[in-house]
Design a protein around this motif. Structure first.
Motif, mmCIF file in Angstrom:
data_model
loop_
_atom_site.group_PDB
_atom_site.id
_atom_site.type_symbol
_atom_site.label_atom_id
_atom_site.label_comp_id
_atom_site.label_asym_id
_atom_site.label_seq_id
_atom_site.Cartn_x
_atom_site.Cartn_y
_atom_site.Cartn_z
ATOM 1 N N ALA A 1 0.832 -1.205 0.000
ATOM 2 C CA ALA A 1 0.000 0.000 0.000
ATOM 3 C C ALA A 1 0.866 1.255 0.000
ATOM 4 O O ALA A 1 0.543 2.253 -0.664
ATOM 5 N N ALA A 2 1.987 1.215 0.732
ATOM 6 C CA ALA A 2 2.892 2.367 0.776
ATOM 7 C C ALA A 2 3.547 2.579 -0.589
ATOM 8 O O ALA A 2 3.689 3.722 -1.052
ATOM 9 N N ILE A 3 3.942 1.485 -1.237
ATOM 10 C CA ILE A 3 4.538 1.580 -2.574
ATOM 11 C C ILE A 3 3.542 2.199 -3.550
ATOM 12 O O ILE A 3 3.875 3.098 -4.330
ATOM 13 N N ASN A 4 2.302 1.737 -3.496
ATOM 14 C CA ASN A 4 1.270 2.253 -4.399
ATOM 15 C C ASN A 4 0.940 3.711 -4.106
ATOM 16 O O ASN A 4 0.725 4.511 -5.027
ATOM 17 N N GLU A 5 0.892 4.056 -2.813
ATOM 18 C CA GLU A 5 0.577 5.439 -2.439
ATOM 19 C C GLU A 5 1.611 6.408 -2.994
ATOM 20 O O GLU A 5 1.278 7.517 -3.432
ATOM 21 N N LEU A 6 2.871 5.974 -2.995
ATOM 22 C CA LEU A 6 3.948 6.839 -3.480
ATOM 23 C C LEU A 6 4.178 6.720 -4.987
ATOM 24 O O LEU A 6 5.009 7.441 -5.544
ATOM 25 N N GLY A 7 3.458 5.802 -5.634
ATOM 26 C CA GLY A 7 3.625 5.623 -7.075
ATOM 27 C C GLY A 7 4.981 5.052 -7.460
ATOM 28 O O GLY A 7 5.529 5.381 -8.518
ATOM 29 N N LEU A 8 5.518 4.162 -6.617
ATOM 30 C CA LEU A 8 6.863 3.623 -6.844
ATOM 31 C C LEU A 8 6.850 2.221 -7.465
ATOM 32 O O LEU A 8 7.879 1.551 -7.478
ATOM 33 N N GLN A 9 5.720 1.811 -7.998
ATOM 34 C CA GLN A 9 5.606 0.441 -8.493
ATOM 35 C C GLN A 9 6.699 0.098 -9.508
ATOM 36 O O GLN A 9 7.216 -1.034 -9.516
ATOM 37 N N ASP A 10 7.078 1.051 -10.354
ATOM 38 C CA ASP A 10 8.066 0.779 -11.404
ATOM 39 C C ASP A 10 9.501 0.932 -10.925
ATOM 40 O O ASP A 10 10.438 0.635 -11.666
ATOM 41 N N ARG A 11 9.673 1.388 -9.695
ATOM 42 C CA ARG A 11 11.042 1.582 -9.187
ATOM 43 C C ARG A 11 11.429 0.556 -8.126
ATOM 44 O O ARG A 11 12.595 0.486 -7.750
ATOM 45 N N VAL A 12 10.470 -0.211 -7.671
ATOM 46 C CA VAL A 12 10.743 -1.170 -6.595
ATOM 47 C C VAL A 12 10.909 -2.578 -7.154
ATOM 48 O O VAL A 12 10.081 -3.053 -7.935
ATOM 49 N N GLU A 13 11.967 -3.231 -6.748
ATOM 50 C CA GLU A 13 12.213 -4.634 -7.111
ATOM 51 C C GLU A 13 12.160 -5.466 -5.833
ATOM 52 O O GLU A 13 12.919 -5.221 -4.889
ATOM 53 N N ILE A 14 11.258 -6.452 -5.800
ATOM 54 C CA ILE A 14 11.081 -7.281 -4.607
ATOM 55 C C ILE A 14 11.637 -8.670 -4.848
ATOM 56 O O ILE A 14 11.357 -9.299 -5.866
ATOM 57 N N GLU A 15 12.431 -9.138 -3.907
ATOM 58 C CA GLU A 15 12.887 -10.527 -3.921
ATOM 59 C C GLU A 15 12.568 -11.140 -2.550
ATOM 60 O O GLU A 15 12.964 -10.597 -1.523
ATOM 61 N N TRP A 16 11.846 -12.242 -2.564
ATOM 62 C CA TRP A 16 11.481 -12.914 -1.324
ATOM 63 C C TRP A 16 12.607 -13.851 -0.906
ATOM 64 O O TRP A 16 13.087 -14.663 -1.710
ATOM 65 N N GLN A 17 13.018 -13.736 0.334
ATOM 66 C CA GLN A 17 14.120 -14.545 0.855
ATOM 67 C C GLN A 17 13.582 -15.564 1.865
ATOM 68 O O GLN A 17 12.617 -15.289 2.577
ATOM 69 N N PRO A 18 14.216 -16.735 1.943
ATOM 70 C CA PRO A 18 13.657 -17.828 2.750
ATOM 71 C C PRO A 18 13.924 -17.713 4.241
ATOM 72 O O PRO A 18 14.996 -17.310 4.684
ATOM 73 N N PHE A 19 12.920 -18.099 5.000
ATOM 74 C CA PHE A 19 13.024 -18.215 6.457
ATOM 75 C C PHE A 19 12.017 -19.282 6.878
ATOM 76 O O PHE A 19 10.840 -19.190 6.532
ATOM 77 N N GLU A 20 12.480 -20.303 7.580
ATOM 78 C CA GLU A 20 11.582 -21.352 8.058
ATOM 79 C C GLU A 20 11.293 -21.137 9.538
ATOM 80 O O GLU A 20 12.185 -21.244 10.374
ATOM 81 N N LEU A 21 10.052 -20.849 9.847
ATOM 82 C CA LEU A 21 9.663 -20.669 11.243
ATOM 83 C C LEU A 21 9.839 -21.961 12.034
ATOM 84 O O LEU A 21 10.172 -21.929 13.220
ATOM 85 N N ASN A 22 9.615 -23.087 11.362
ATOM 86 C CA ASN A 22 9.680 -24.386 12.029
ATOM 87 C C ASN A 22 10.415 -25.395 11.146
ATOM 88 O O ASN A 22 9.806 -26.303 10.576
ATOM 89 N N PRO A 23 11.739 -25.244 11.022
ATOM 90 C CA PRO A 23 12.487 -26.115 10.115
ATOM 91 C C PRO A 23 12.442 -27.594 10.499
ATOM 92 O O PRO A 23 12.658 -28.450 9.644
#
Length: 220
Positions: free
Chosen positions: A33-55
């Motif tokens: 929502a913050a990205i959209n509010e600021l109109g930064l959709q074309d400038r933000v690159e998201i990469e999801w990184q792994p974390f196991e809560l219960n490995p």
């Protein structure tokens, strides 16, 4: 890496999270929502990184109420209040939490392996959103390979290639190294959002907090 980001005037966001973490999807919705509010959709690159809560979660999973009692000491009344709270927060940003009595906490290693595979094909973000919805909204077991491959196909991945990725021992070893890397960076709680690999915010912050951080990195 940071120099490349500055040259391209982009903001790289590494989001360390697990697909069975309710605060991870709430935090992301606030961030989105913050990205959209600021109109930064074309400038933000998201990469999801792994974390196991219960490995070490066994294959059969664990009853969710029993799990939160064992791990956090939360009794039924506390659990119900937490579920109501998280559900309200999700609904405010368009995400449905549909908790049910037979819900289980499950092992997420295969889910992270599939997300790594999806990243190579430019579909990681889509798959991550699918897995959040599958687990929290649709009563699906995201440790089940049939479920995982169906969700992979739904976002455009080849299920046969995805199945091979799940059995790739090198990919599995590399995943554990990735998880270890982020832990060595001091990350012990999720979600954690890292901005341009230079600063981080841990926890599901409100939209306004993410907005202020993004403004700083966007030069607004």
């Amino acid at each position: 890496m940071n120099d490349d980001i500055k040259i391209n005037n982009r903001i790289k966001l590494d989001i360390v999270s697990d697909v069975v973490c309710p605060w991870c999807i709430v935090g992301y919705k606030h961030l989105e929502a913050a990205i959209n509010e600021l109109g930064l959709q074309d400038r933000v690159e998201i990469e999801w990184q792994p974390f196991e809560l219960n490995p070490d979660m066994p294959e059969q999973g664990e009853d969710l109420r029993a799990h939160v009692l064992r791990k956090y000491g939360a009794k039924r009344e506390d659990s119900d209040k937490a579920r109501d709270n998280i559900s309200a927060l999700g609904a405010e940003y368009g995400f449905e939490f549909d908790y049910f009595e037979e819900m289980k906490m499950v092992n997420t290693r295969d889910a992270h392996l599939l997300l790594d595979f999806a990243h190579q094909h430019g579909l990681q973000h889509q798959l991550k959103q699918r897995l959040f919805a599958a687990f929290f909204s649709e009563h699906k077991d995201v440790s089940n390979r049939t479920v995982l491959l169906t969700e992979a196909q739904s976002v455009g991945l080849d299920p046969a290639a995805a199945a091979l990725a799940l059995d790739d021992s090198k990919r599995r070893s590399d995943l554990l190294k990735q998880e270890s890397y982020w832990q060595q960076q001091g990350i012990s709680g999720v979600p954690t959002v890292i901005f341009n690999r230079s600063s981080a915010m841990t926890g599901a912050h409100p939209q306004s907090a993410y907005k202020e951080a993004l403004k700083e990195f966007a030069g607004l």
